[in-house]
Design a protein around this motif. Structure first.
Motif, short mmCIF file in Angstrom:
data_model
loop_
_atom_site.label_atom_id
_atom_site.label_comp_id
_atom_site.label_asym_id
_atom_site.label_seq_id
_atom_site.Cartn_x
_atom_site.Cartn_y
_atom_site.Cartn_z
N GLN A 50 -2.29 -13.62 9.59
CA GLN A 50 -1.55 -14.78 8.92
C GLN A 50 -1.39 -14.04 7.36
O GLN A 50 -0.23 -14.10 6.73
N ILE A 51 -2.61 -13.88 7.07
CA ILE A 51 -1.94 -13.40 5.40
C ILE A 51 -0.73 -12.16 5.04
O ILE A 51 -0.13 -12.46 4.28
N LEU A 52 -1.14 -11.74 5.69
CA LEU A 52 -0.20 -10.13 6.15
C LEU A 52 1.49 -10.28 6.60
O LEU A 52 1.96 -9.81 6.15
N GLU A 62 4.64 -8.53 0.50
CA GLU A 62 3.93 -7.87 1.48
C GLU A 62 2.89 -6.87 -0.10
O GLU A 62 1.97 -7.01 0.25
N ARG A 63 3.04 -6.41 -1.01
CA ARG A 63 2.26 -6.11 -2.17
C ARG A 63 1.44 -7.04 -2.31
O ARG A 63 0.22 -7.22 -2.58
N ALA A 64 1.33 -8.56 -2.46
CA ALA A 64 1.19 -9.46 -2.42
C ALA A 64 0.33 -10.06 -1.77
O ALA A 64 -0.50 -10.35 -1.81
N ALA A 65 0.46 -10.10 -0.74
CA ALA A 65 -0.42 -10.17 0.91
C ALA A 65 -1.60 -9.32 0.60
O ALA A 65 -2.15 -9.63 1.44
N ILE A 66 -1.32 -8.07 0.53
CA ILE A 66 -1.97 -7.33 0.29
C ILE A 66 -3.32 -7.14 -0.89
O ILE A 66 -4.37 -7.32 -0.18
N VAL A 70 -7.10 -7.80 -0.16
CA VAL A 70 -8.02 -7.73 -0.55
C VAL A 70 -9.61 -8.88 -1.27
O VAL A 70 -10.23 -8.59 -1.09
N VAL A 71 -8.57 -10.09 -1.31
CA VAL A 71 -9.34 -11.02 -1.89
C VAL A 71 -10.23 -11.68 -0.70
O VAL A 71 -11.64 -11.97 -0.31
N TRP A 72 -9.44 -11.93 0.04
CA TRP A 72 -10.35 -12.46 2.12
C TRP A 72 -11.37 -11.19 1.90
O TRP A 72 -12.98 -11.67 2.65
N PHE A 73 -11.35 -10.21 2.20
CA PHE A 73 -12.29 -8.55 2.03
C PHE A 73 -13.45 -8.92 0.87
O PHE A 73 -14.97 -9.11 1.70
#
Length: 183
Positions: A50-52, A62-66, A70-73
């Motif tokens: 969903q994030i991606l 896509e860079r913003a989603a990446i 990383v924040v999710w991680f």
């Protein structure tokens, strides 16, 4: 999972397995002295998809989603391994290695997460590049490294650097050309 020699070196240099579609080793404690396994659950995979998906419109999105991934991680692993108090630019001077990532740990962790997302087919505009290194003691630039993504259309490299930010802050994403000049 196909890895370049430089990507493979991230794992062989500390004797850990590279990531797979189902799990990755999370390094912390500076140069991967401490380790945990992140087994991706169905819920993890759904959340990351969903994030991606929010970044499918173009490379900028896509860079913003990446960054969000990383924040999710960070949020997913922080409470589990004790890095929820981690600081930006952690090194041995912080004397809290058990609660932090050095730049080697963050490079490995972000590269691993990106490789998993790529393996799942969640990138439309980027591929995972080789980690990059900078450092020139003659110009007072300290050694540092980072994970890299490559924009498919332009072949431009972008750093994805979580070491420079504290817990739950988005990683710095910038042109590698610019990143190489940073202090």
């Amino acid at each position: 999972m196909q890895l370049s020699p430089q990507q493979n070196e991230l794992y062989t240099s500390v004797s850990i397995n590279p990531p797979s579609a189902s799990e990755m080793t999370v390094c912390y404690g500076f140069v991967c002295r401490r380790r945990a396994i992140l087994d991706f659950s169905a819920a993890d995979r759904k959340t990351l998809a969903q994030i991606l998906a929010s970044g499918k419109a173009n490379a900028v999105a896509e860079r913003a989603a990446i960054q969000k991934a990383v924040v999710w991680f960070d949020k997913r692993m922080g409470p589990e391994i004790g890095t929820s108090t981690r600081v930006a630019r952690a090194d041995i001077r912080n004397r809290a290695d058990a609660n932090n990532y050095d730049c080697w740990d963050s490079t490995r962790n972000v590269s691993s997460l990106l490789l998993v997302l790529q393996e799942w087919g969640l990138f439309k505009h980027h591929t995972v590049g080789n980690p990059r290194y900078r450092g020139n003691l003659f110009t007072m630039q300290l050694p540092h490294n980072t994970a890299v993504i490559v924009e498919k259309e332009s072949r431009i490299e972008w750093s994805v650097d979580m070491w420079t930010t504290k817990y739950l802050q988005p990683p710095d994403v910038m042109l590698v050309e610019q990143w190489l000049k940073e202090d």
